[in-house]
Design a protein around this motif. Structure first.
Motif, mmCIF file in Angstrom:
data_model
loop_
_atom_site.group_PDB
_atom_site.id
_atom_site.type_symbol
_atom_site.label_atom_id
_atom_site.label_comp_id
_atom_site.label_asym_id
_atom_site.label_seq_id
_atom_site.Cartn_x
_atom_site.Cartn_y
_atom_site.Cartn_z
ATOM 1 N N ASP A 16 -23.096 -69.341 -43.229
ATOM 2 C CA ASP A 16 -22.280 -69.386 -44.447
ATOM 3 C C ASP A 16 -21.268 -68.254 -44.513
ATOM 4 N N ARG A 17 -21.557 -67.186 -43.777
ATOM 5 C CA ARG A 17 -20.640 -66.052 -43.836
ATOM 6 C C ARG A 17 -19.294 -66.354 -43.168
ATOM 7 N N LEU A 18 -19.208 -67.494 -42.476
ATOM 8 C CA LEU A 18 -17.907 -67.902 -41.920
ATOM 9 C C LEU A 18 -16.969 -68.399 -43.020
ATOM 10 N N ASP A 19 -17.527 -68.781 -44.139
ATOM 11 C CA ASP A 19 -16.693 -69.296 -45.228
ATOM 12 C C ASP A 19 -15.694 -68.236 -45.671
ATOM 13 N N VAL A 20 -14.517 -68.695 -45.975
ATOM 14 C CA VAL A 20 -13.474 -67.793 -46.497
ATOM 15 C C VAL A 20 -13.118 -68.277 -47.890
ATOM 16 N N ASP B 23 0.608 -86.489 -51.815
ATOM 17 C CA ASP B 23 -0.410 -86.828 -50.832
ATOM 18 C C ASP B 23 -0.784 -85.588 -50.011
ATOM 19 N N PHE B 24 0.242 -84.847 -49.597
ATOM 20 C CA PHE B 24 -0.004 -83.648 -48.794
ATOM 21 C C PHE B 24 -0.732 -82.587 -49.633
ATOM 22 N N ALA B 25 -0.345 -82.460 -50.895
ATOM 23 C CA ALA B 25 -1.007 -81.475 -51.766
ATOM 24 C C ALA B 25 -2.496 -81.778 -51.865
ATOM 25 N N GLU B 26 -2.810 -83.030 -52.002
ATOM 26 C CA GLU B 26 -4.215 -83.419 -52.094
ATOM 27 C C GLU B 26 -4.938 -83.105 -50.781
ATOM 28 N N PHE B 27 -4.250 -83.401 -49.690
ATOM 29 C CA PHE B 27 -4.833 -83.108 -48.369
ATOM 30 C C PHE B 27 -5.133 -81.615 -48.235
ATOM 31 N N VAL B 28 -4.183 -80.783 -48.661
ATOM 32 C CA VAL B 28 -4.371 -79.331 -48.545
ATOM 33 C C VAL B 28 -5.546 -78.885 -49.405
ATOM 34 N N ARG B 29 -5.580 -79.385 -50.635
ATOM 35 C CA ARG B 29 -6.661 -78.976 -51.546
ATOM 36 C C ARG B 29 -8.037 -79.301 -50.950
ATOM 37 N N VAL B 30 -8.130 -80.502 -50.420
ATOM 38 C CA VAL B 30 -9.436 -80.950 -49.916
ATOM 39 C C VAL B 30 -9.812 -80.248 -48.612
ATOM 40 N N SER B 31 -8.829 -80.073 -47.752
ATOM 41 C CA SER B 31 -9.159 -79.593 -46.404
ATOM 42 C C SER B 31 -9.108 -78.075 -46.258
ATOM 43 N N MET B 32 -8.544 -77.371 -47.214
ATOM 44 C CA MET B 32 -8.350 -75.924 -47.076
ATOM 45 C C MET B 32 -9.644 -75.154 -46.779
ATOM 46 N N PRO B 33 -10.720 -75.375 -47.530
ATOM 47 C CA PRO B 33 -11.932 -74.582 -47.235
ATOM 48 C C PRO B 33 -12.409 -74.761 -45.793
ATOM 49 N N GLY B 34 -12.449 -75.997 -45.346
ATOM 50 C CA GLY B 34 -12.920 -76.256 -43.981
ATOM 51 C C GLY B 34 -11.980 -75.676 -42.940
ATOM 52 N N LEU B 35 -10.690 -75.743 -43.213
ATOM 53 C CA LEU B 35 -9.721 -75.216 -42.252
ATOM 54 C C LEU B 35 -9.801 -73.692 -42.172
ATOM 55 N N LEU B 36 -10.006 -73.055 -43.319
ATOM 56 C CA LEU B 36 -10.139 -71.593 -43.304
ATOM 57 C C LEU B 36 -11.379 -71.174 -42.522
#
Lengths: 267, 177
Positions: A16-20, B23-36
């Motif tokens: 979980d520490r990978l979360d940003v 559409d892109f805004a929604e994509f960013v909102r949803v995917s941002m945590p996983g991408l980070l």
């Protein structure tokens, strides 16, 4: 031992520490940045279009009146073979040294094959339109298919910044000073330039350009093969390349040159 | 006729732009945590992860319609672009203006990374970018060698050799030889 490391890596990457933490402003920042990039490209494209139009206008006013000059001086190409020999003044075989011929703006005119007709009226040519394709070159302006990105940038005709043309990052796309389309030129890291888009004001040696009908393309290039909405003409020469006439079903909407051995998808 | 067709298509493009932005805004909102999170694994620290995600999403967003038209899964496209950007461009260009004015948004933790004290994390950080990317794609994304090769545009043989070198290096650093 190896399994231990495998497990450790999997455990680490699921930690979980990978979360940003995502800032609430992050999405807006991305949207603003994307919009800024898009607008910058659009502004650049508009500026390029204006410069192109002005340039075309100036170029037209300086067109030589003598017939056998095919405007080679206006759109210089890096022609490896015949560029150094001036055309003999003795009449018959006309070997143009350029690939594209800018046509003047055609206000209301719909006959792309003739343009204004000015340059063709004075002296009869002995070459016939149905002769085998002349050695059209694999270039547009100073850019040539197969040219490396570094060399292409040196010509100062590419408009930066580039954008990725494929997800793998093997290919990049540029607009040019004469074609505002962001995908006007596509360059592969391995093969060099694999796509060159011909300016919309220019025509091929056989008089085909944007606005030409499909029938006119097929007449000028009998070997043209239909591929979806495109007409493709395999050209001779080295490197091997192909004319791609994109159409809307009835008329040409863009003309580009494609390196036959290119490795960028969708070129 | 052609002009009419062009005007029509231009109008369609204009009309579809607002929809594409939403559409892109929604994509960013949803995917941002996983991408980070993915960017954190790739780059080794949350600052670079945020910059990498921002830069790639900006580029993708400015060409969103074209990306969608390609028919790829946009998320997979962005992830591939991140891996390749990280390897080939990011380190070379980050002193330039990839992220013109990335906001100081507090999107990262105060410390460099909460994993900073993990020996394996430290060993991973010491790997060259491509070796690290191969390891991340293998163990984070669970991709096969073929898929990794496809993603990074390299041969399967190169994937194998990079993986082998990376694992050997990790073992050495962790004293597991």
């Amino acid at each position: 031992m190896a399994d231990d490391l495998d497990d450790e890596l999997r455990r680490l990457f699921s930690d979980d520490r990978l979360d940003v933490h995502v800032s609430p402003e992050a999405t807006d920042a991305v949207l603003r940045g994307a919009d800024r990039r898009r607008r910058r490209r659009s502004a650049m494209a508009t500026a390029v279009a204006v410069v192109t139009l002005v340039g075309a206008g100036i170029g037209l006013t300086q067109l030589p009146s003598s017939d056998d000059h095919w405007v080679g001086d206006l759109l210089p190409t890096s022609v490896p073979t015949s560029a150094s020999s001036p055309p003999p003044s003795s009449s018959s075989s006309v070997v143009p040294t350029t690939t594209v011929i800018p046509s003047p703006p055609n206000p209301g005119g719909s006959n792309p094959g003739t343009g204004t007709g000015k340059p063709t009226s004075t002296k009869p040519r002995t070459t016939t339109p149905s002769a085998p394709p002349p050695a059209e070159t694999a270039g547009v302006g100073a850019l040539v298919l197969g040219m490396s990105e570094a060399d292409a940038l040196k010509t100062k005709t590419l408009v930066e910044p580039s954008s990725p043309a494929d997800p793998e990052g093997k290919c990049v796309a540029y607009a040019t000073t004469s074609v505002p389309d962001n995908n006007a030129v596509i360059i592969s890291s391995a093969k060099g330039i694999v796509r060159l888009t011909v300016p919309s004001t220019a025509k091929t040696q056989r008089g085909i350009g944007v606005g030409s009908t499909v029938a006119e393309v097929k007449t000028a290039y009998p070997t043209a093969a239909q591929s979806g909405t495109e007409l493709r003409v395999e050209m001779t020469g080295t490197p091997r390349w192909t004319y791609v006439f994109e159409t809307d079903g009835s008329a040409v909407t863009s003309v580009r040159k494609r390196l036959s051995a290119g490795d960028c998808p969708g070129v | 006729m052609t002009a009419v067709l062009r005007l029509g298509s231009a109008a369609e493009r204009g009309g579809g732009r607002a929809e594409a932005v939403g559409d892109f805004a929604e994509f960013v909102r949803v995917s941002m945590p996983g991408l980070l999170r993915y960017g954190h694994a790739l780059t080794g620290n949350p600052h670079d992860a945020a910059d990498l995600v921002q830069a790639v999403l900006e580029k993708v967003g400015s060409r969103w319609v074209a990306v969608q038209r390609k028919g790829d899964d946009p998320l997979a496209y962005v992830r591939r672009a991140m891996a390749n950007t990280h390897i080939s461009i990011w380190r070379r260009r980050r002193r330039e203006n990839l992220v013109a004015d990335f906001p100081d948004s507090g999107a990262v933790e105060p410390e460099l990374s909460r994993l900073e004290n993990e020996p394996l994390w430290q060993a991973l950080r010491a790997l060259p970018p491509r070796q690290r990317a191969v390891i991340v794609l293998r163990y984070y994304e669970n991709l096969s060698e073929t898929e990794i090769a496809d993603t990074l545009g390299i041969s399967c043989g190169t994937v194998k050799s990079q993986t082998s070198k990376a694992m050997a290096s990790l073992r050495t650093r962790l004293g597991k030889d």
